[in-house]
Design a protein around this motif. Structure first.
Motif, mmCIF file in Angstrom:
data_model
loop_
_atom_site.group_PDB
_atom_site.id
_atom_site.type_symbol
_atom_site.label_atom_id
_atom_site.label_comp_id
_atom_site.label_asym_id
_atom_site.label_seq_id
_atom_site.Cartn_x
_atom_site.Cartn_y
_atom_site.Cartn_z
ATOM 1 N N VAL A 30 7.027 -2.893 2.786
ATOM 2 C CA VAL A 30 5.849 -2.690 3.133
ATOM 3 C C VAL A 30 5.749 -1.928 4.440
ATOM 4 O O VAL A 30 6.367 -2.309 5.412
ATOM 5 N N THR A 31 5.131 -0.695 4.431
ATOM 6 C CA THR A 31 5.283 0.245 5.337
ATOM 7 C C THR A 31 4.085 -0.195 6.713
ATOM 8 O O THR A 31 3.360 -1.132 6.392
ATOM 9 N N ALA A 32 4.251 0.381 7.765
ATOM 10 C CA ALA A 32 3.403 0.292 8.805
ATOM 11 C C ALA A 32 2.186 0.367 8.492
ATOM 12 O O ALA A 32 1.169 -0.311 8.906
ATOM 13 N N ALA A 33 1.864 1.452 7.535
ATOM 14 C CA ALA A 33 0.615 1.800 7.459
ATOM 15 C C ALA A 33 -0.177 0.855 6.418
ATOM 16 O O ALA A 33 -1.369 0.603 6.587
ATOM 17 N N GLN A 34 0.468 0.465 5.457
ATOM 18 C CA GLN A 34 0.170 -0.708 4.670
ATOM 19 C C GLN A 34 -0.259 -1.790 5.392
ATOM 20 O O GLN A 34 -1.342 -2.231 5.063
ATOM 21 N N THR A 35 0.502 -2.139 6.298
ATOM 22 C CA THR A 35 0.256 -3.400 7.011
ATOM 23 C C THR A 35 -0.801 -3.407 7.967
ATOM 24 O O THR A 35 -1.817 -4.051 8.064
ATOM 25 N N ALA A 36 -1.190 -2.200 8.485
ATOM 26 C CA ALA A 36 -2.245 -1.876 9.357
ATOM 27 C C ALA A 36 -3.672 -1.868 8.457
ATOM 28 O O ALA A 36 -4.635 -2.276 8.953
ATOM 29 N N ALA A 37 -3.497 -1.303 7.460
ATOM 30 C CA ALA A 37 -4.518 -1.512 6.387
ATOM 31 C C ALA A 37 -5.167 -2.626 5.881
ATOM 32 O O ALA A 37 -6.247 -3.096 5.825
ATOM 33 N N GLN A 38 -4.033 -3.639 5.768
ATOM 34 C CA GLN A 38 -4.390 -5.186 5.423
ATOM 35 C C GLN A 38 -4.930 -5.848 6.594
ATOM 36 O O GLN A 38 -5.558 -6.864 6.484
ATOM 37 N N CYS A 39 -4.681 -5.347 7.721
ATOM 38 C CA CYS A 39 -5.425 -6.077 8.869
ATOM 39 C C CYS A 39 -6.687 -5.507 9.566
ATOM 40 O O CYS A 39 -7.167 -5.769 10.696
ATOM 41 N N LEU A 40 -7.173 -4.449 8.712
ATOM 42 C CA LEU A 40 -8.495 -4.161 9.153
ATOM 43 C C LEU A 40 -9.553 -5.163 9.015
ATOM 44 O O LEU A 40 -9.360 -5.966 8.386
ATOM 45 N N PRO A 41 -10.584 -4.939 9.984
ATOM 46 C CA PRO A 41 -11.630 -5.945 9.748
ATOM 47 C C PRO A 41 -12.283 -6.152 8.345
ATOM 48 O O PRO A 41 -12.415 -5.360 7.682
ATOM 49 N N GLY A 42 -12.140 -7.409 8.023
ATOM 50 C CA GLY A 42 -12.527 -7.771 6.800
ATOM 51 C C GLY A 42 -11.512 -7.958 5.693
ATOM 52 O O GLY A 42 -11.567 -8.342 4.633
ATOM 53 N N GLY A 43 -10.078 -7.598 6.365
ATOM 54 C CA GLY A 43 -9.054 -7.493 5.382
ATOM 55 C C GLY A 43 -8.439 -8.889 5.058
ATOM 56 O O GLY A 43 -8.766 -9.808 5.829
ATOM 57 N N PRO A 44 -7.298 -9.116 4.238
ATOM 58 C CA PRO A 44 -6.884 -10.305 3.907
ATOM 59 C C PRO A 44 -5.788 -10.487 4.824
ATOM 60 O O PRO A 44 -5.370 -11.851 4.838
ATOM 61 N N TRP A 45 -5.303 -9.902 5.804
ATOM 62 C CA TRP A 45 -4.252 -10.221 6.766
ATOM 63 C C TRP A 45 -4.699 -10.072 8.185
ATOM 64 O O TRP A 45 -5.803 -9.490 8.374
ATOM 65 N N GLN A 46 -4.035 -10.558 9.251
ATOM 66 C CA GLN A 46 -4.390 -10.418 10.542
ATOM 67 C C GLN A 46 -3.215 -10.636 11.329
ATOM 68 O O GLN A 46 -2.072 -10.988 11.103
#
Length: 335
Positions: A30-46
């Protein structure tokens, strides 16, 4: 998806823990960009902590917070992370939970549940460059103690967790209640607690000194209660309790916690500091044994953990009296 395709964040979420470090995510493709995308507001991660991610969008649980705090405390310096492959273990490194959070995980009733704490203390090496952040308080040690594990969570030994807890408390009743539970609950011995508090330079605080005085009294009372229980439940002869021994001329030989005059066997309850045990007790024992009195030392921990074996040791000492020369007559006085 072929075998060379990096696993998606969703796949990682399904097969791994709910909390992962950035290094663990990278190790799973999982790349840093993918991780950041998952943590965007409303995303599944935080993002739970710097470099630590919660793989769901809900409120962190107790387990999430503890696991995340350890992952944060176990982070290696950037230079190491670039050159050393990510570990396949839990990722805690040498970090361990200490303070009130550790006491809560040990089961202390006087410590609030971890979710109610304002912070989770994490003990790390002094050389580790980490800052306290959010709910994590970083505590450093020149030499780390050997951790104890509860359900896979590394915890600082109870004595160290107590010292780290007391260092942050100014309320005397709370300090006394926590130290009292440590002894009454059988978590540790008073002497070891006092040693840890002394090393942490906490005994100069009046409210801590008062609590320690009460702790030593309480610890001795608990140990004496177990001693009475050992004599009663293992069918040992009733001794003379808490007496001073002296020669007929009046010279004091020392106090003992129990004495069997017919067998000339004395019992010393080891509630003094290790240095006192090495010096004072050794001198008393040598003097008494020169007079034919057998001295048995029993520690509070032995009474708590191996009472039957200590009863056998004491009974053996009494039986051996039949084969010894009669002891010098000593005067027994109440202590």
């Amino acid at each position: 998806m072929t075998q060379n395709t990096p696993p998606s964040p969703r796949t990682v979420y399904e097969v791994r823990d709910r909390v992962l470090s950035a290094a663990q995510l990278r190790a799973r493709g999982v790349t840093a960009a993918q991780t950041a995308a998952q943590c965007l507001p409303g995303g599944p991660w935080q993002q739970l902590l710097p470099g630590v991610y919660l793989l769901h969008s809900g409120t962190p649980t107790d387990e999430d917070r503890v696991h995340g705090a350890l992952l944060y405390g176990g982070r290696q310096p950037a230079a190491v992370r670039r050159t050393v492959p990510a570990q396949t273990g839990p990722g805690y490194g040498d970090a361990m939970v200490t303070g009130l959070a550790a006491l809560a995980l040990y089961g202390f009733a006087s410590a609030p549940p971890t979710i109610a704490l304002h912070r989770i203390d994490v003990l790390v090496p002094r050389t580790r460059r980490l800052r306290s952040t959010r709910f994590v308080q970083v505590t450093r040690a020149a030499v780390l103690p050997r951790p104890q594990r509860r359900l896979g969570v590394p915890l600082a030994p109870v004595e160290r967790a107590l010292a780290d807890t007391v260092s942050a408390l100014t309320d005397a009743p709370t300090v006394r209640r926590i130290l009292d539970e440590a002894v009454r609950g059988g978590h540790c011995e008073p002497v070891s607690v006092v040693r840890e508090l002394n090393e942490a330079k906490l005994l100069g605080r009046p409210h801590v000194a008062d609590a320690v005085d009460a702790l030593l009294v309480e610890g001795r009372a608990v140990a004496e209660g177990r001693l009475y229980e050992m004599v009663r439940t293992h069918g040992l002869p009733e001794p003379l309790w808490n007496v001073e021994l002296s020669l007929p001329g009046g010279r004091l030989l020392g106090g003992v916690d129990a004495y069997w005059p017919e067998q000339a066997v004395a019992l010393e309850l080891g509630t003094r500091s290790p240095r006192e045990d090495r010096v004072a007790f050794a001198a008393e024992r040598e003097h008494l044994e020169r007079l034919g009195v057998t001295v048995v030392r029993v520690t509070p921990r032995q009474l708590r953990e191996v009472m039957p074996q200590q009863a056998v040791v004491l009974r053996t000492a009494m039986m051996a009296a039949e084969d010894r020369e009669p002891a010098t007559y000593v005067v027994v006085l109440p202590r």
